[in-house]
Design a protein around this motif. Structure first.
Motif, mmCIF file in Angstrom:
data_model
loop_
_atom_site.group_PDB
_atom_site.id
_atom_site.type_symbol
_atom_site.label_atom_id
_atom_site.label_comp_id
_atom_site.label_asym_id
_atom_site.label_seq_id
_atom_site.Cartn_x
_atom_site.Cartn_y
_atom_site.Cartn_z
ATOM 1 N N ILE A 36 0.884 -1.333 -0.203
ATOM 2 C CA ILE A 36 0.100 -0.268 0.076
ATOM 3 C C ILE A 36 0.602 1.231 0.138
ATOM 4 O O ILE A 36 0.700 2.258 -0.761
ATOM 5 N N TRP A 37 1.915 1.206 0.649
ATOM 6 C CA TRP A 37 2.811 2.594 1.020
ATOM 7 C C TRP A 37 3.929 2.579 0.054
ATOM 8 O O TRP A 37 4.824 3.406 -0.293
ATOM 9 N N ILE B 266 -0.228 -0.052 -4.288
ATOM 10 C CA ILE B 266 -1.725 -0.556 -4.630
ATOM 11 C C ILE B 266 -2.814 0.138 -3.862
ATOM 12 O O ILE B 266 -2.597 0.523 -2.731
ATOM 13 N N ARG B 267 -3.556 0.643 -4.874
ATOM 14 C CA ARG B 267 -4.584 1.659 -4.541
ATOM 15 C C ARG B 267 -5.988 1.274 -4.811
ATOM 16 O O ARG B 267 -6.249 0.525 -5.942
ATOM 17 N N ALA C 54 -4.457 6.718 4.291
ATOM 18 C CA ALA C 54 -4.672 7.847 3.264
ATOM 19 C C ALA C 54 -4.181 7.196 1.997
ATOM 20 O O ALA C 54 -4.671 7.488 0.786
ATOM 21 N N ALA C 55 -2.952 6.531 2.152
ATOM 22 C CA ALA C 55 -2.344 6.022 0.818
ATOM 23 C C ALA C 55 -2.907 4.803 0.156
ATOM 24 O O ALA C 55 -2.717 4.678 -0.975
ATOM 25 N N LEU C 56 -4.070 4.366 0.621
ATOM 26 C CA LEU C 56 -4.623 3.276 0.079
ATOM 27 C C LEU C 56 -5.682 3.931 -0.994
ATOM 28 O O LEU C 56 -5.956 3.224 -1.976
ATOM 29 N N TYR D 125 2.530 2.022 -11.434
ATOM 30 C CA TYR D 125 1.724 2.583 -10.359
ATOM 31 C C TYR D 125 2.371 3.502 -9.338
ATOM 32 O O TYR D 125 1.959 4.183 -8.536
ATOM 33 N N GLU D 126 3.722 3.617 -9.760
ATOM 34 C CA GLU D 126 4.545 4.103 -9.009
ATOM 35 C C GLU D 126 4.108 5.792 -8.665
ATOM 36 O O GLU D 126 4.187 6.310 -7.623
#
Length: 521
Positions: free
Chosen positions: A107-108, A115-116, A203-205, A415-416
């Motif tokens: 996630i982070w 992964i979001r 919040a990173a999710l 995704y980065e």
């Protein structure tokens, strides 16, 4: 070994026949249970290897970092190899060390690809579970989602969720007329829970690019299924976030995949480690949703395997749908433990050669009582089984090894980089700015009118006249127009902001409630 099955383990003296998991029934779900230190993680690793070799992608959460070893081959040296070699000889296995194709996720974004999910994809039910909301607070959150839909405000990232809740907090009175009572205290409670979630890094999710499920269902050039390992060591520090995230992933698969009936092998297998976290304190609505997903997702070619310490951790309605079972040792130190042991034994098809309850208590590390579905979906007779040793490395990998594998991934760079599209946060900020401009214009017009009024009164005093009830041009003043109660929520918002911007106190209030809307602009 046959191509239609996974070899799980076998037996020597005092053990049963070799045990296989039939791929055609692997989507009937499963359970891996046992006390701490009895070998659950190794069994999970063995099953993941088997599915990957059969061309079935796997998704699993790596709670302790041990499962990252799937990415490297085991080592044919040392005492561990000697132990593995002895067991392989006992159960008739030709042990060949090999790695699995692996994709790391986090996630982070520290131990794998980020992964979001978008806030809208997560939905109010799962968010309520993540935030541990009451029923009344969940109702307010549902209103916020409905409001965003009606007003065309996309909820993508954490800022969007905070912005729509700030708007709800500012307009509880107007919203209550449409959707029922919206208690300011409930909105405030949700906002405080969001602050806690943000402080925990949750919040990173939320955000984009959101996860493309197709990236979890890849196979490599050799036809082996990709093993998707989600780093969960930090995630486990927030159990509700962990459980809700994995449940969202499972629900998203359920909503997105087409019906396929009973395929020759699953399209994807999902392992839910520390499964008790999913059900601890969960409301009935959430448990019902899990039961629905577990019951119906098999027809979409997805197998779900719960990994937990005790079968009693899984609700009975869901436990009854888990056809493939590996039961490691349970310890019976208390009366409750003894009761759970008896219940666990009752879930297996009896074997006349031994008492299942005694076997579950007595099996050693790396041994288990197993039962896999046979042809026609019939539960197999329980057997004492020596679980086969894994072909991949047992235990964690180094940070450098992980970094090299991530750098070589085909998904690197997808995704980065975070994408911040125009969404609720930006749209509400523009509305606030427009309302501010309108308020300034109205304030300036009011000042001009006041100045004209003063000039008019001054002129009448010198002329001795009186104030006419007619307009300055001699015509009757026009009546003010009104719109009644049919204003849209957007108009309510603009009016509310404009009213409050009419004074310095109001401006301070707007900045306090909607401050996040104006940052960074």
């Amino acid at each position: 070994m046959a191509a239609d099955r996974i070899f799980v383990g076998g037996g020597g003296e005092g053990y049963g026949a070799p045990q296989h998991l039939l791929l055609g029934y692997a989507n009937r779900h499963g359970l891996v249970a046992g006390a701490t230190g009895t070998g659950k993680t190794v069994t999970l690793q063995v099953l993941a290897e088997g599915f990957s070799a059969a061309g079935v992608p796997v998704v699993l959460a790596d709670v302790k970092g041990d499962l990252a070893g799937l990415a490297l081959p085991g080592r044919a040296e040392g005492k561990l190899h000697e132990s593995f070699a002895r067991r392989a000889a006992t159960i008739g296995l030709d042990l060949q060390y090999a790695a699995c194709p692996v994709a790391f996720w986090d996630i982070w974004g520290r131990q794998g690809h980020p992964i979001r999910a978008t806030v809208a994809e997560m939905g109010p039910l799962l968010l309520s579970r993540m935030l541990d909301l009451t029923e009344a607070q969940e109702g307010v959150l549902n209103i916020a989602f409905r409001l965003a839909d009606d007003e065309g405000l996309p909820l993508l990232d954490f800022k969007d969720l905070a912005a729509i809740l700030a708007f709800v907090a500012q307009n509880t009175g107007a919203l209550s007329k449409t959707w029922g009572h919206v208690a300011p205290a409930s909105v405030g409670a949700i906002q405080r829970r969001l602050l806690v979630l943000e402080n925990e890094g949750g919040a990173a999710l939320f955000g984009e690019p959101a996860l493309d499920l197709a990236d979890l269902m890849r196979v490599d050039a050799a036809g082996r299924g990709m093993v998707n390992i989600i780093a969960a060591d930090r995630l486990m520090q927030s159990p509700r976030l962990y459980a809700t995230f994995l449940l969202w992933l499972l629900s998203d698969l359920f909503e997105s995949l087409p019906e396929v009936g009973d395929p020759e092998k699953p399209k994807l297998v999902f392992f839910f480690d520390e499964a008790h976290l999913l059900f601890d304190g969960a409301p009935k609505a959430l448990i019902d949703k899990v039961e629905q997903v577990a019951r119906l997702i098999r027809s979409k070619g997805v197998g779900v395997y719960f990994v937990t310490q005790n079968p009693a951790d899984v609700p009975e309605a869901i436990l009854g749908q888990l056809g493939n079972r590996v039961q490691h040792a349970l310890r019976a130190f208390t009366a409750k433990d003894q009761k759970n042991l008896r219940l666990a034994a009752q879930n297996y098809r009896a074997n006349p050669r031994f008492a299942i309850e005694d076997a579950i208590r007595e099996v050693g590390t790396g041994e288990a009582v197993t039962s896999f579905l046979e042809p026609k979906g019939v539960p197999g007779v329980a057997e004492r089984t020596l679980v086969r040793p894994p072909s991949s490395q047992l235990g964690p990998i180094t940070a450098d090894e992980r970094a090299a594998l991530i750098a070589a991934s085909a998904l690197r760079g997808k995704y980065e980089q975070v994408i911040d599209r125009d969404s609720a946060h930006e749209m509400l900020a523009r509305r606030a700015e427009a309302a501010a401009r309108d308020a300034e214009a109205a304030e300036a017009a009011e000042a001009r009118a006041a100045e004209e009024e003063r000039e008019f009164r001054s002129a009448r005093r010198y002329s001795g006249g009186s104030r006419s009830t007619r307009g300055y041009d001699g015509t009757a003043p026009k009546p003010r127009s009104g719109k009644g109660r049919s204003d849209s929520v957007g108009e309510v918002f603009a009016k509310s902001v404009a009213r409050q911007l009419g004074s310095k106190t109001g401006q301070a209030l707007v900045r306090g409630v909607l401050g996040s809307l104006f940052r960074g602009r």
